[in-house]
Design a protein around this motif. Structure first.
Motif, PDB file in Angstrom:
ATOM      1  N   ASP A   1     -10.084  -0.667   6.846  1.00 43.52           N
ATOM      2  CA  ASP A   1     -10.582   0.550   6.191  1.00 43.52           C
ATOM      3  C   ASP A   1     -10.403   0.484   4.673  1.00 43.52           C
ATOM      4  N   HIS A   2     -10.668  -0.694   4.098  1.00 45.76           N
ATOM      5  CA  HIS A   2     -10.632  -0.916   2.655  1.00 45.76           C
ATOM      6  C   HIS A   2      -9.232  -0.750   2.066  1.00 45.76           C
ATOM      7  N   GLN A   3      -8.223  -1.077   2.880  1.00 47.54           N
ATOM      8  CA  GLN A   3      -6.827  -1.061   2.453  1.00 47.54           C
ATOM      9  C   GLN A   3      -6.198  -2.393   2.844  1.00 47.54           C
ATOM     10  N   ILE A   4      -5.056  -2.728   2.242  1.00 37.83           N
ATOM     11  CA  ILE A   4      -4.377  -3.984   2.539  1.00 37.83           C
ATOM     12  C   ILE A   4      -2.878  -3.745   2.697  1.00 37.83           C
TER      13      ILE A   4
ATOM     14  N   ILE B   1      10.453  11.000 -15.251  1.00 38.02           N
ATOM     15  CA  ILE B   1       9.338  11.573 -14.484  1.00 38.02           C
ATOM     16  C   ILE B   1       8.011  11.015 -14.984  1.00 38.02           C
ATOM     17  N   LEU B   2       7.841  10.940 -16.289  1.00 36.51           N
ATOM     18  CA  LEU B   2       6.608  10.385 -16.850  1.00 36.51           C
ATOM     19  C   LEU B   2       6.447   8.917 -16.450  1.00 36.51           C
ATOM     20  N   GLY B   3       7.519   8.148 -16.506  1.00 35.93           N
ATOM     21  CA  GLY B   3       7.469   6.744 -16.097  1.00 35.93           C
ATOM     22  C   GLY B   3       7.082   6.595 -14.638  1.00 35.93           C
ATOM     23  N   SER B   4       7.615   7.438 -13.772  1.00 39.96           N
ATOM     24  CA  SER B   4       7.280   7.396 -12.344  1.00 39.96           C
ATOM     25  C   SER B   4       5.812   7.711 -12.116  1.00 39.96           C
ATOM     26  N   ILE B   5       5.291   8.674 -12.838  1.00 39.24           N
ATOM     27  CA  ILE B   5       3.878   9.037 -12.691  1.00 39.24           C
ATOM     28  C   ILE B   5       2.995   7.875 -13.105  1.00 39.24           C
ATOM     29  N   LEU B   6       3.339   7.209 -14.197  1.00 37.87           N
ATOM     30  CA  LEU B   6       2.525   6.092 -14.677  1.00 37.87           C
ATOM     31  C   LEU B   6       2.588   4.900 -13.726  1.00 37.87           C
ATOM     32  N   VAL B   7       3.738   4.618 -13.145  1.00 38.26           N
ATOM     33  CA  VAL B   7       3.890   3.476 -12.240  1.00 38.26           C
ATOM     34  C   VAL B   7       3.245   3.749 -10.895  1.00 38.26           C
ATOM     35  N   LEU B   8       3.343   4.963 -10.385  1.00 39.00           N
ATOM     36  CA  LEU B   8       2.861   5.277  -9.044  1.00 39.00           C
ATOM     37  C   LEU B   8       1.412   5.751  -9.004  1.00 39.00           C
ATOM     38  N   LYS B   9       0.752   5.795 -10.144  1.00 40.71           N
ATOM     39  CA  LYS B   9      -0.632   6.270 -10.136  1.00 40.71           C
ATOM     40  C   LYS B   9      -1.534   5.279  -9.408  1.00 40.71           C
ATOM     41  N   LYS B  10      -2.624   5.794  -8.891  1.00 33.09           N
ATOM     42  CA  LYS B  10      -3.595   4.942  -8.217  1.00 33.09           C
ATOM     43  C   LYS B  10      -4.323   4.103  -9.250  1.00 33.09           C
ATOM     44  N   PRO B  11      -4.396   2.799  -9.026  1.00 34.17           N
ATOM     45  CA  PRO B  11      -5.105   1.955  -9.983  1.00 34.17           C
ATOM     46  C   PRO B  11      -6.607   2.168  -9.901  1.00 34.17           C
ATOM     47  N   GLU B  12      -7.275   1.918 -11.015  1.00 34.57           N
ATOM     48  CA  GLU B  12      -8.731   2.067 -11.047  1.00 34.57           C
ATOM     49  C   GLU B  12      -9.403   0.921 -10.312  1.00 34.57           C
ATOM     50  N   SER B  13      -8.810  -0.247 -10.354  1.00 37.04           N
ATOM     51  CA  SER B  13      -9.383  -1.430  -9.725  1.00 37.04           C
ATOM     52  C   SER B  13      -9.138  -1.408  -8.218  1.00 37.04           C
ATOM     53  N   ARG B  14     -10.085  -1.877  -7.448  1.00 38.40           N
ATOM     54  CA  ARG B  14      -9.910  -2.047  -6.001  1.00 38.40           C
ATOM     55  C   ARG B  14      -9.876  -3.539  -5.668  1.00 38.40           C
ATOM     56  N   VAL B  15      -9.744  -4.361  -6.709  1.00 38.56           N
ATOM     57  CA  VAL B  15      -9.637  -5.808  -6.521  1.00 38.56           C
ATOM     58  C   VAL B  15      -8.159  -6.149  -6.400  1.00 38.56           C
ATOM     59  N   VAL B  16      -7.801  -6.861  -5.334  1.00 37.75           N
ATOM     60  CA  VAL B  16      -6.418  -7.260  -5.129  1.00 37.75           C
ATOM     61  C   VAL B  16      -6.284  -8.769  -5.254  1.00 37.75           C
TER      62      VAL B  16
ATOM     63  N   VAL C   1       6.850  -5.563   4.908  1.00 32.48           N
ATOM     64  CA  VAL C   1       6.209  -4.842   6.011  1.00 32.48           C
ATOM     65  C   VAL C   1       6.429  -3.336   5.844  1.00 32.48           C
ATOM     66  N   ARG C   2       7.643  -2.959   5.480  1.00 30.52           N
ATOM     67  CA  ARG C   2       7.962  -1.534   5.314  1.00 30.52           C
ATOM     68  C   ARG C   2       7.283  -0.924   4.087  1.00 30.52           C
ATOM     69  N   SER C   3       6.777  -1.757   3.179  1.00 30.54           N
ATOM     70  CA  SER C   3       6.073  -1.239   1.996  1.00 30.54           C
ATOM     71  C   SER C   3       4.795  -0.510   2.377  1.00 30.54           C
ATOM     72  N   GLY C   4       4.226  -0.848   3.532  1.00 29.91           N
ATOM     73  CA  GLY C   4       3.021  -0.166   4.003  1.00 29.91           C
ATOM     74  C   GLY C   4       1.784  -0.622   3.259  1.00 29.91           C
ATOM     75  N   TRP C   5       0.803   0.256   3.210  1.00 26.70           N
ATOM     76  CA  TRP C   5      -0.473  -0.048   2.559  1.00 26.70           C
ATOM     77  C   TRP C   5      -0.305  -0.024   1.051  1.00 26.70           C
ATOM     78  N   LEU C   6      -0.933  -0.971   0.372  1.00 23.58           N
ATOM     79  CA  LEU C   6      -0.909  -1.025  -1.077  1.00 23.58           C
ATOM     80  C   LEU C   6      -1.741   0.145  -1.602  1.00 23.58           C
ATOM     81  N   ASP C   7      -1.093   1.063  -2.335  1.00 21.53           N
ATOM     82  CA  ASP C   7      -1.832   2.237  -2.798  1.00 21.53           C
ATOM     83  C   ASP C   7      -1.431   2.686  -4.203  1.00 21.53           C
ATOM     84  N   SER C   8      -0.648   1.870  -4.887  1.00 23.89           N
ATOM     85  CA  SER C   8      -0.252   2.239  -6.245  1.00 23.89           C
ATOM     86  C   SER C   8      -0.132   0.976  -7.089  1.00 23.89           C
TER      87      SER C   8
END
Length: 121
Positions: free
Chosen positions: A71-74, A19-34, A87-94
């Motif tokens: 809308d500032h997403q990719i 559970i802790l590993g999932s939280i760390l991997v799926l958290k929103k990154p601080e950077s908005r640079v892709v 394509v099924r991954s959707g918007w990059l958000d983690s």
């Protein structure tokens, strides 16, 4: 009695670590640079905070991917690969990247916040 509690304790330790590993991997990154890379080479580096809405093609051999910024997403809007995982991954958000294995394409948040501009490859 102690021997019977050991497997239960081990189970909860593994569950907690998962559970802790999932939280760390799926958290929103601080950077908005892709960064959009292919075969380890950076094709584009974009700051989503300032990027304009656009759609562009990234070709690879006989195929390619259509990348959309809105809308500032990719995301990968379209691809001609057989599995369509990107394509099924959707918007990059983690912290998990969008990956297209057939076209060797990776879209991920940059680890460091540097100056972002479009780099054509």
């Amino acid at each position: 009695m102690v021997k019977k509690k050991w497997p239960l304790l081990l189970f909860f330790c593994i569950l907690g670590a998962g559970i802790l590993g999932s939280i760390l991997v799926l958290k929103k990154p601080e950077s908005r640079v892709v960064e959009i890379t292919r075969d380890g080479e950076v094709l584009y580096r974009l700051d989503l905070r300032t990027a304009e809405d656009q759609t562009f093609e990234i070709d690879y051999g006989e195929g390619g991917n259509t990348v959309e910024i809105r809308d500032h997403q990719i995301r990968v809007k379209d691809a001609d690969c057989p599995d369509q995982t990107c394509v099924r991954s959707g918007w990059l958000d983690s912290s998990l990247p969008i990956v297209c294995l057939p076209h060797h394409l990776v879209i991920r948040f940059a680890e460091t916040q540097g100056a972002a501009d479009t780099v054509a490859g």
